[in-house]
Scaffold this active site. Sequence first.
Site, short mmCIF file in Angstrom:
data_model
loop_
_atom_site.label_atom_id
_atom_site.label_comp_id
_atom_site.label_asym_id
_atom_site.label_seq_id
_atom_site.Cartn_x
_atom_site.Cartn_y
_atom_site.Cartn_z
N SER A 138 0.86 -1.19 0.00
CA SER A 138 0.00 0.00 0.00
C SER A 138 0.89 1.23 0.00
O SER A 138 2.04 1.18 0.46
CB SER A 138 -0.90 0.02 1.24
OG SER A 138 -1.50 1.29 1.43
N TYR A 151 -2.39 -0.19 10.26
CA TYR A 151 -2.43 -0.59 8.85
C TYR A 151 -1.10 -0.28 8.16
O TYR A 151 -0.57 -1.11 7.42
CB TYR A 151 -3.58 0.12 8.14
CG TYR A 151 -3.76 -0.26 6.70
CD1 TYR A 151 -4.32 -1.48 6.35
CD2 TYR A 151 -3.35 0.59 5.68
CE1 TYR A 151 -4.48 -1.84 5.02
CE2 TYR A 151 -3.51 0.24 4.34
CZ TYR A 151 -4.08 -0.98 4.03
OH TYR A 151 -4.24 -1.33 2.70
#
Length: 254
Positions: A138, A151
């Site tokens: 990501s 995250y």
Amino acid sequence: MFSLKGKSAIITGGGSGIGRAISVLFAKQGALVHIIELNSEAASNTIDEITKAGGNAIGYSCDVSNQAQVIDIFNKIGNIDILVNNAGIAHVGKLETTSEDDFTKIFNVNVKGVYNCLYAAIPALKKSTSAVILNMASIAALVGITDRFAYSMSKGAIYAMTLSVARDYMADGIRCNSISPARVHTPFVDGFIAKNYAGQEEAVFEKLSKSQPIGRMGKPEEVASLALYLCSDEAGFVTGNDYPLDGGFVKLNN
């Protein structure tokens, strides 16, 4: 070009969003697709779409954070050429609003889950003549994003594991790369907005879309197209790299 005919591919989290788009495209290109998915109904829906289009796919219900389950399924599948580590979960919160349980849950799925699949896949991939691993990282692994502490931690680990695996298994003929998407329009995004911004859905969607310099979110099919290239023989000289797919977010968002 980009044919996967005769190849066997495992795709985790293949029941929805990016994983579903990758599964559908890989099957279209000729791969036998093995979908590892916690949500059996979602996996079945993807398999139905693939089979109606003339492709081949098999589903397996599995919690990727459970190593015994993962190893058992990989042993049942046997020979593989491609592993796409896509399964993952999200979390919103900064350090002081992230509980130990939240942190552990994110780690177990997003980090340990990828480790478990890598661990189970390597013996089979060593036997392939065109082995490739693709991990879904990501942009949160590359830049600071507000309220994404746990995250970001997990995706930073994916980025590092990608480089480590690429280095350690190069001599075994195994390529390993990662993709780092920015916001991609998936059912998860719609659900997140509906849950947290009831009555403001349209305005919030527009705001999130414009956080990418290109002015919109990515599409799952766009991620799948890059995944296809990286897992194809045409990318045989590509390993140890991360590919931001971000509408200019990392380099142009200033």
